[in-house]
Design a protein around this motif. Sequence first.
Motif, PDB file in Angstrom:
ATOM      1  N   PRO A   1       0.650  -1.324   0.057  1.00 12.90           N
ATOM      2  CA  PRO A   1      -0.063  -0.094   0.125  1.00 12.90           C
ATOM      3  C   PRO A   1       0.797   1.334   0.155  1.00 12.90           C
ATOM      4  O   PRO A   1       0.174   2.318  -0.466  1.00 12.90           O
ATOM      5  CB  PRO A   1      -0.810  -0.237   1.220  1.00 12.90           C
ATOM      6  CG  PRO A   1      -0.962  -1.614   1.578  1.00 12.90           C
ATOM      7  CD  PRO A   1       0.385  -2.128   1.014  1.00 12.90           C
ATOM      8  N   VAL A   2       1.944   1.264   0.432  1.00 13.22           N
ATOM      9  CA  VAL A   2       2.918   2.570   0.587  1.00 13.22           C
ATOM     10  C   VAL A   2       3.613   2.725  -0.679  1.00 13.22           C
ATOM     11  O   VAL A   2       4.155   3.820  -0.983  1.00 13.22           O
ATOM     12  CB  VAL A   2       3.940   2.401   1.637  1.00 13.22           C
ATOM     13  CG1 VAL A   2       3.314   2.048   3.058  1.00 13.22           C
ATOM     14  CG2 VAL A   2       5.202   1.499   1.191  1.00 13.22           C
ATOM     15  N   LEU A   3       3.448   1.947  -1.900  1.00 16.91           N
ATOM     16  CA  LEU A   3       4.208   2.073  -3.070  1.00 16.91           C
ATOM     17  C   LEU A   3       3.546   3.060  -4.001  1.00 16.91           C
ATOM     18  O   LEU A   3       2.351   3.296  -3.881  1.00 16.91           O
ATOM     19  CB  LEU A   3       4.308   0.775  -4.022  1.00 16.91           C
ATOM     20  CG  LEU A   3       5.015  -0.329  -3.355  1.00 16.91           C
ATOM     21  CD1 LEU A   3       4.945  -1.518  -4.176  1.00 16.91           C
ATOM     22  CD2 LEU A   3       6.358  -0.085  -3.175  1.00 16.91           C
ATOM     23  N   THR A   4       4.315   3.993  -4.616  1.00 14.98           N
ATOM     24  CA  THR A   4       3.912   4.924  -5.412  1.00 14.98           C
ATOM     25  C   THR A   4       3.405   4.284  -6.683  1.00 14.98           C
ATOM     26  O   THR A   4       3.856   3.254  -6.961  1.00 14.98           O
ATOM     27  CB  THR A   4       5.088   6.040  -5.725  1.00 14.98           C
ATOM     28  OG1 THR A   4       5.806   5.501  -6.129  1.00 14.98           O
ATOM     29  CG2 THR A   4       5.261   6.803  -4.570  1.00 14.98           C
TER      30      THR A   4
ATOM     31  N   HIS B   1       9.371   8.254   0.888  1.00 16.75           N
ATOM     32  CA  HIS B   1       9.018   7.529  -0.268  1.00 16.75           C
ATOM     33  C   HIS B   1      10.292   6.475  -0.642  1.00 16.75           C
ATOM     34  O   HIS B   1      11.157   6.498  -0.155  1.00 16.75           O
ATOM     35  CB  HIS B   1       8.659   8.287  -1.321  1.00 16.75           C
ATOM     36  CG  HIS B   1       9.875   8.885  -2.078  1.00 16.75           C
ATOM     37  ND1 HIS B   1      10.502  10.020  -1.620  1.00 16.75           N
ATOM     38  CD2 HIS B   1      10.772   8.460  -3.155  1.00 16.75           C
ATOM     39  CE1 HIS B   1      11.633  10.300  -2.278  1.00 16.75           C
ATOM     40  NE2 HIS B   1      11.599   9.337  -3.232  1.00 16.75           N
ATOM     41  N   LEU B   2       9.761   5.599  -1.230  1.00 15.19           N
ATOM     42  CA  LEU B   2      10.640   4.292  -1.531  1.00 15.19           C
ATOM     43  C   LEU B   2      11.076   4.483  -3.118  1.00 15.19           C
ATOM     44  O   LEU B   2      10.328   4.748  -3.811  1.00 15.19           O
ATOM     45  CB  LEU B   2       9.916   2.857  -1.332  1.00 15.19           C
ATOM     46  CG  LEU B   2       9.638   2.416  -0.115  1.00 15.19           C
ATOM     47  CD1 LEU B   2       8.586   1.158  -0.123  1.00 15.19           C
ATOM     48  CD2 LEU B   2      10.529   2.592   0.994  1.00 15.19           C
ATOM     49  N   GLU B   3      12.398   4.072  -3.139  1.00 17.93           N
ATOM     50  CA  GLU B   3      13.049   3.989  -4.467  1.00 17.93           C
ATOM     51  C   GLU B   3      13.584   2.692  -4.636  1.00 17.93           C
ATOM     52  O   GLU B   3      13.983   1.960  -3.731  1.00 17.93           O
ATOM     53  CB  GLU B   3      13.874   5.007  -4.536  1.00 17.93           C
ATOM     54  CG  GLU B   3      13.341   6.612  -4.685  1.00 17.93           C
ATOM     55  CD  GLU B   3      14.515   7.856  -4.874  1.00 17.93           C
ATOM     56  OE1 GLU B   3      15.770   7.258  -4.982  1.00 17.93           O
ATOM     57  OE2 GLU B   3      14.140   8.824  -4.946  1.00 17.93           O
ATOM     58  N   ARG B   4      13.827   2.166  -5.933  1.00 22.95           N
ATOM     59  CA  ARG B   4      14.508   1.033  -6.386  1.00 22.95           C
ATOM     60  C   ARG B   4      15.737   0.936  -5.870  1.00 22.95           C
ATOM     61  O   ARG B   4      16.591   2.104  -6.087  1.00 22.95           O
ATOM     62  CB  ARG B   4      14.303   0.473  -7.692  1.00 22.95           C
ATOM     63  CG  ARG B   4      12.965   0.186  -8.261  1.00 22.95           C
ATOM     64  CD  ARG B   4      12.329  -1.034  -7.703  1.00 22.95           C
ATOM     65  NE  ARG B   4      12.774  -2.291  -8.310  1.00 22.95           N
ATOM     66  CZ  ARG B   4      12.366  -3.337  -8.160  1.00 22.95           C
ATOM     67  NH1 ARG B   4      11.097  -3.398  -7.311  1.00 22.95           N
ATOM     68  NH2 ARG B   4      12.947  -4.266  -8.744  1.00 22.95           N
TER      69      ARG B   4
ATOM     70  N   ASN C   1       6.267   2.866  -8.632  1.00 20.70           N
ATOM     71  CA  ASN C   1       6.840   1.843  -7.773  1.00 20.70           C
ATOM     72  C   ASN C   1       6.095   0.424  -8.551  1.00 20.70           C
ATOM     73  O   ASN C   1       6.542  -0.514  -8.829  1.00 20.70           O
ATOM     74  CB  ASN C   1       6.730   1.893  -6.534  1.00 20.70           C
ATOM     75  CG  ASN C   1       7.805   3.061  -5.726  1.00 20.70           C
ATOM     76  OD1 ASN C   1       7.543   3.319  -4.544  1.00 20.70           O
ATOM     77  ND2 ASN C   1       8.954   2.949  -6.373  1.00 20.70           N
ATOM     78  N   THR C   2       4.726   0.902  -8.623  1.00 16.50           N
ATOM     79  CA  THR C   2       4.030  -0.473  -8.787  1.00 16.50           C
ATOM     80  C   THR C   2       4.100  -0.777 -10.352  1.00 16.50           C
ATOM     81  O   THR C   2       3.973  -1.880 -10.480  1.00 16.50           O
ATOM     82  CB  THR C   2       2.471  -0.027  -8.586  1.00 16.50           C
ATOM     83  OG1 THR C   2       2.083   1.080  -9.262  1.00 16.50           O
ATOM     84  CG2 THR C   2       2.187   0.195  -7.163  1.00 16.50           C
TER      85      THR C   2
ATOM     86  N   GLU D   1       7.598 -10.083  -6.028  1.00 12.97           N
ATOM     87  CA  GLU D   1       8.056  -9.392  -4.720  1.00 12.97           C
ATOM     88  C   GLU D   1       6.858  -8.964  -3.858  1.00 12.97           C
ATOM     89  O   GLU D   1       6.832  -8.133  -2.963  1.00 12.97           O
ATOM     90  CB  GLU D   1       8.624  -7.882  -5.527  1.00 12.97           C
ATOM     91  CG  GLU D   1       9.975  -8.249  -6.183  1.00 12.97           C
ATOM     92  CD  GLU D   1      10.608  -6.858  -6.493  1.00 12.97           C
ATOM     93  OE1 GLU D   1      11.440  -6.272  -6.020  1.00 12.97           O
ATOM     94  OE2 GLU D   1      10.399  -6.591  -7.707  1.00 12.97           O
ATOM     95  N   ARG D   2       5.655  -9.220  -4.545  1.00 11.18           N
ATOM     96  CA  ARG D   2       4.244  -8.852  -3.869  1.00 11.18           C
ATOM     97  C   ARG D   2       3.984 -10.122  -3.012  1.00 11.18           C
ATOM     98  O   ARG D   2       3.398 -11.271  -3.512  1.00 11.18           O
ATOM     99  CB  ARG D   2       3.419  -8.648  -4.824  1.00 11.18           C
ATOM    100  CG  ARG D   2       3.620  -7.389  -5.763  1.00 11.18           C
ATOM    101  CD  ARG D   2       2.493  -7.457  -6.822  1.00 11.18           C
ATOM    102  NE  ARG D   2       2.689  -6.498  -7.763  1.00 11.18           N
ATOM    103  CZ  ARG D   2       1.857  -5.354  -7.671  1.00 11.18           C
ATOM    104  NH1 ARG D   2       1.465  -5.023  -6.539  1.00 11.18           N
ATOM    105  NH2 ARG D   2       2.196  -4.444  -8.684  1.00 11.18           N
TER     106      ARG D   2
END
Length: 423
Positions: free
Chosen positions: A154-157, A344-347, A160-161, A168-169
């Motif tokens: 749920p926190v992925l932008t 936020h998350l980045e690869r 990201n998705t 990975e899910r």
Amino acid sequence: MGHITSKDAYKNLEERINWFTQGAPPTESLYKILQVLYTDQEAKWVALLPVRPFTAKKAAQIWHINEAKAETFLEHLCEKALLVDSFYDGKREFVMPPPMAGFIEFALMRTRGDIDQKYLSELYYQYMNVEEDFVKDLFFATETFLGRVYVQEPVLTNDNTVHILDYERASQMIAEASHIGLGTCYCRHKMLHVGHPCQIDAPLDVCLTLGNVARSLAENGQHARLIDKNEAMAVLERSYAANLVQIGENVRENPAFICNCCGCCCEALQAARKFSPMQPVATTNYIPVISDACIGCGKCEKVCPVLAISMKNKQAGQDVAAVDHQICLGCGVCVRNCPTHAIHLERREIEVITPVNSTHRFVLQAIEKGTLQNLVFDNQAFANHRAMAAVFGVILKLPPVKQILASKQFKSIYLDKLLSAPK
């Protein structure tokens, strides 16, 4: 077999357990654990069983009893979650699960009266939380990890998705599972018995087993309850809300478990804290990035399960969050809890490589630990052809360096010919 003493039986069982790539260092605590889980007779007979899956007919030959009696005894061991059964081409097969994730957890995945769970929990605590050999061997003995972290979806932008891969899910693993079992969290159950209840009051009923393991645990002894995919997704949502980290088997296909873990009770996350910066599990392919919107509230620092976030003093005297990327698992718990959406998350720049399936993981870990021959040979006898084919199939796809290591461990002319054949 009748002349084997009780002490010999548990010693032989310990040696049998250590044929696994993942073993259990022998200590007084381990022997006491085995004595709680196994009777003398069970210890004697299980110590003789193969590492690879076997039939009741094979067990009967090993134990020198008739097949019907062997099947009854094997079913009894399944009821105690000391064996797991499966069905292949219409034949029922049995296998001894490894210590973890395996028979150690299974003993506390439901409330049961046939063993003293408080005493067992105290022994587990001594063996895993006070003594260090088992945890070090479990999490740090090989380059390939037993478990891997799933990102909180749920926190992925949106960006990201687009880039996240199916494996990975956690939700995808649930969607693909043939069976899903729900049980009690072994870690929090154990810590509750020893007087160290979960510090964040996380739910207990969130331990997910998948595939055949789930079916076997549910059908034999009701160590798990079979649930549908909707209920499993609800478990995942409850776990997200409780700031738990999803850790599953380190494979892309058909993982056997997804644990929902807290930093205070989970052995893996405790190891991450205790032995930092060494990683006990494979991280996600994500890393949190903190923007200038950080107000220094410290909430992310409090919820980080592996203490990877700290508050640093900025030039203007304002404390702001800083992430130690060496320690960070990339779980996304901090992103979920930031009140100003400053994280936020980045690869990650370097992608984390995940083994294809359990056989792939077993072979990699066995090569790295120098125990590859144990996957194929049981007491110097060839295992079944299907097991051999699975192991050799993985080896032939490995990089050249690991193929050479595999060949040295097998000392096999057959394997040498396979590896030298034109590709």
